[in-house]
Design a protein around this motif. Structure first.
Motif, short mmCIF file in Angstrom:
data_model
loop_
_atom_site.label_atom_id
_atom_site.label_comp_id
_atom_site.label_asym_id
_atom_site.label_seq_id
_atom_site.Cartn_x
_atom_site.Cartn_y
_atom_site.Cartn_z
N ARG A 14 -108.66 -49.93 33.04
CA ARG A 14 -108.76 -48.82 32.10
C ARG A 14 -110.09 -48.09 32.25
O ARG A 14 -110.16 -46.86 32.21
CB ARG A 14 -108.58 -49.34 30.66
CG ARG A 14 -108.49 -48.23 29.62
CD ARG A 14 -108.26 -48.79 28.22
NE ARG A 14 -106.88 -49.20 28.02
CZ ARG A 14 -106.46 -50.47 27.99
NH1 ARG A 14 -107.34 -51.46 28.13
NH2 ARG A 14 -105.20 -50.76 27.80
N ALA A 15 -111.18 -48.86 32.41
CA ALA A 15 -112.49 -48.25 32.60
C ALA A 15 -112.56 -47.50 33.92
O ALA A 15 -113.21 -46.44 34.01
CB ALA A 15 -113.58 -49.33 32.55
N ASP A 16 -111.88 -48.01 34.93
CA ASP A 16 -111.83 -47.34 36.24
C ASP A 16 -111.19 -45.96 36.09
O ASP A 16 -111.70 -44.95 36.59
CB ASP A 16 -111.00 -48.23 37.18
CG ASP A 16 -111.07 -47.78 38.63
OD1 ASP A 16 -111.89 -46.91 38.97
OD2 ASP A 16 -110.28 -48.33 39.44
N ILE A 17 -110.08 -45.90 35.35
CA ILE A 17 -109.38 -44.63 35.12
C ILE A 17 -110.24 -43.69 34.29
O ILE A 17 -110.35 -42.49 34.58
CB ILE A 17 -108.03 -44.88 34.44
CG1 ILE A 17 -107.09 -45.64 35.39
CG2 ILE A 17 -107.38 -43.57 34.00
CD1 ILE A 17 -105.81 -46.14 34.74
N ALA A 19 -113.47 -43.59 34.13
CA ALA A 19 -114.58 -43.10 34.95
C ALA A 19 -114.13 -41.91 35.80
O ALA A 19 -114.82 -40.89 35.90
CB ALA A 19 -115.11 -44.22 35.85
N LEU A 20 -112.94 -42.03 36.40
CA LEU A 20 -112.40 -40.94 37.21
C LEU A 20 -112.17 -39.69 36.36
O LEU A 20 -112.56 -38.58 36.75
CB LEU A 20 -111.09 -41.39 37.85
CG LEU A 20 -110.33 -40.33 38.67
CD1 LEU A 20 -111.16 -39.87 39.86
CD2 LEU A 20 -108.98 -40.88 39.12
N GLU A 21 -111.57 -39.85 35.19
CA GLU A 21 -111.30 -38.71 34.32
C GLU A 21 -112.60 -38.04 33.88
O GLU A 21 -112.69 -36.80 33.82
CB GLU A 21 -110.51 -39.18 33.09
CG GLU A 21 -109.09 -39.62 33.41
CD GLU A 21 -108.38 -40.22 32.21
OE1 GLU A 21 -109.07 -40.54 31.21
OE2 GLU A 21 -107.14 -40.37 32.27
N SER A 22 -113.62 -38.85 33.57
CA SER A 22 -114.90 -38.31 33.12
C SER A 22 -115.57 -37.49 34.22
O SER A 22 -116.10 -36.40 33.97
CB SER A 22 -115.83 -39.44 32.67
OG SER A 22 -115.31 -40.11 31.54
N VAL A 23 -115.56 -38.01 35.43
CA VAL A 23 -116.20 -37.31 36.55
C VAL A 23 -115.47 -36.00 36.84
O VAL A 23 -116.11 -34.97 37.10
CB VAL A 23 -116.25 -38.21 37.80
CG1 VAL A 23 -116.61 -37.39 39.04
CG2 VAL A 23 -117.26 -39.34 37.60
N ARG A 24 -114.16 -36.02 36.78
CA ARG A 24 -113.41 -34.78 37.01
C ARG A 24 -113.75 -33.74 35.95
O ARG A 24 -113.85 -32.55 36.24
CB ARG A 24 -111.91 -35.09 36.99
CG ARG A 24 -111.40 -35.68 38.30
CD ARG A 24 -109.94 -36.05 38.20
NE ARG A 24 -109.39 -36.36 39.51
CZ ARG A 24 -108.23 -36.99 39.70
NH1 ARG A 24 -107.51 -37.35 38.66
NH2 ARG A 24 -107.81 -37.24 40.92
N ARG A 25 -113.94 -34.19 34.72
CA ARG A 25 -114.24 -33.26 33.64
C ARG A 25 -115.68 -32.73 33.72
O ARG A 25 -115.94 -31.55 33.48
CB ARG A 25 -114.02 -33.96 32.29
CG ARG A 25 -114.23 -33.05 31.08
CD ARG A 25 -113.96 -33.76 29.78
NE ARG A 25 -114.93 -34.82 29.50
CZ ARG A 25 -114.72 -36.11 29.64
NH1 ARG A 25 -113.53 -36.54 30.06
NH2 ARG A 25 -115.64 -37.00 29.38
N LEU A 26 -116.62 -33.60 34.09
CA LEU A 26 -118.04 -33.25 34.10
C LEU A 26 -118.46 -32.46 35.33
O LEU A 26 -119.44 -31.72 35.30
CB LEU A 26 -118.89 -34.53 34.00
CG LEU A 26 -118.76 -35.29 32.68
CD1 LEU A 26 -119.35 -36.69 32.82
CD2 LEU A 26 -119.46 -34.53 31.56
#
Length: 256
Positions: A14-17, A19-26
């Motif tokens: 869940r944390a892996d997913i 992290a990916l979502e956060s980087v895409r947004r930021l």
């Protein structure tokens, strides 16, 4: 304005997913990962489209100690999707390679102690403490070099995201000390530390209690027998954490 964000990532899918979502947004200009520096070039080659996924994994395995797949398992989702963000950001790894290899050796020592504990039904407490103390000593020694690289990258870009383990709060404290604006976010919360993670933190704090250590080692052995041996590591941690935090509403399962 120069700004560095810390995403503190426990070893769960869940944390892996997240992290990916956060980087895409930021949409940062640079991404720092708590992975060994030896694989930094391979990550950038894959992120820039110079390797397909199969070639990427083969190249990674050439540079990682045994058990090769274990060291990147908690980044599996993020790394697979790296080409979707790697063209927009430079990728850096801040973990000192020599320290990483030494920690890999420690993991094998811990695994052997665990197996002996299962077979003999006896905890070799002194051996456990010695192994974990050596690991803790290396942990404190490596920080100067690793933070130097983090600080250098943080000062070289306007927007940096650093995906760290639970050392993230110390990274933020040091960045603030050196005048780098920073923020921190903890992924997949709440989280319950595994028995081995608790043991390592107690060693770092020099709080060695034989009775408590014996209980935690037995709990670690149970964790391996009932979880790790039955499912992938990230799923095992997630299931274990969920059962420890049974009093919370059940979190919706994310799609694969």
């Amino acid at each position: 304005m120069v700004e560095t964000g810390l995403l503190v990532k426990p070893p769960t899918r869940r944390a892996d997913i997240e992290a990916l979502e956060s980087v895409r947004r930021l949409r940062p200009q640079a991404i720092l990962l708590n992975l060994p520096e030896s694989i930094e070039g391979v990550l950038n080659d894959y992120g820039k489209g110079n390797l397909d996924y199969e070639g990427f994994i083969d190249s990674l395995y050439e540079k990682l100690p045994e058990p090769k797949g274990a060291w990147i398992k908690e980044y599996e989702v993020f790394l697979r999707e790296l080409p979707s963000i790697g063209e927009l950001a430079d990728i850096y790894c801040y973990t000192d390679t020599e320290s990483f290899n030494q920690e890999a050796s420690t993991s094998i020592e811990v695994a052997l102690l665990t197996i002996r504990g299962i077979i003999r039904e006896k905890i070799e407490l002194k051996e456990w403490v010695n192994v974990l103390k050596k690991s803790a000593l290396r942990e404190t020694e490596k920080w100067g070099k690793e933070f130097s690289k983090i600080l250098d990258i943080a000062r070289s870009y306007d927007r940096v995201v650093c995906i760290s383990g639970f050392e993230g709060k110390y990274i933020k404290r040091r960045l603030d000390h050196f005048g780098v604006k920073s923020w921190i976010r903890y992924l997949d919360q709440p989280y319950h530390f595994t028995p081995l993670e608790i043991l390592k933190r107690l060693i770092l704090l020099d709080r060695v209690d034989e009775e408590l250590f014996g209980k935690l080692i037995k709990e670690h052995i149970r964790f391996l027998k009932e979880y790790i041996y039955r499912m992938p590591y990230t799923e095992a941690v997630e299931k274990w954490v969920g059962e420890r935090l049974y009093w919370l509403p059940i979190r919706r399962q994310r799609p694969d």
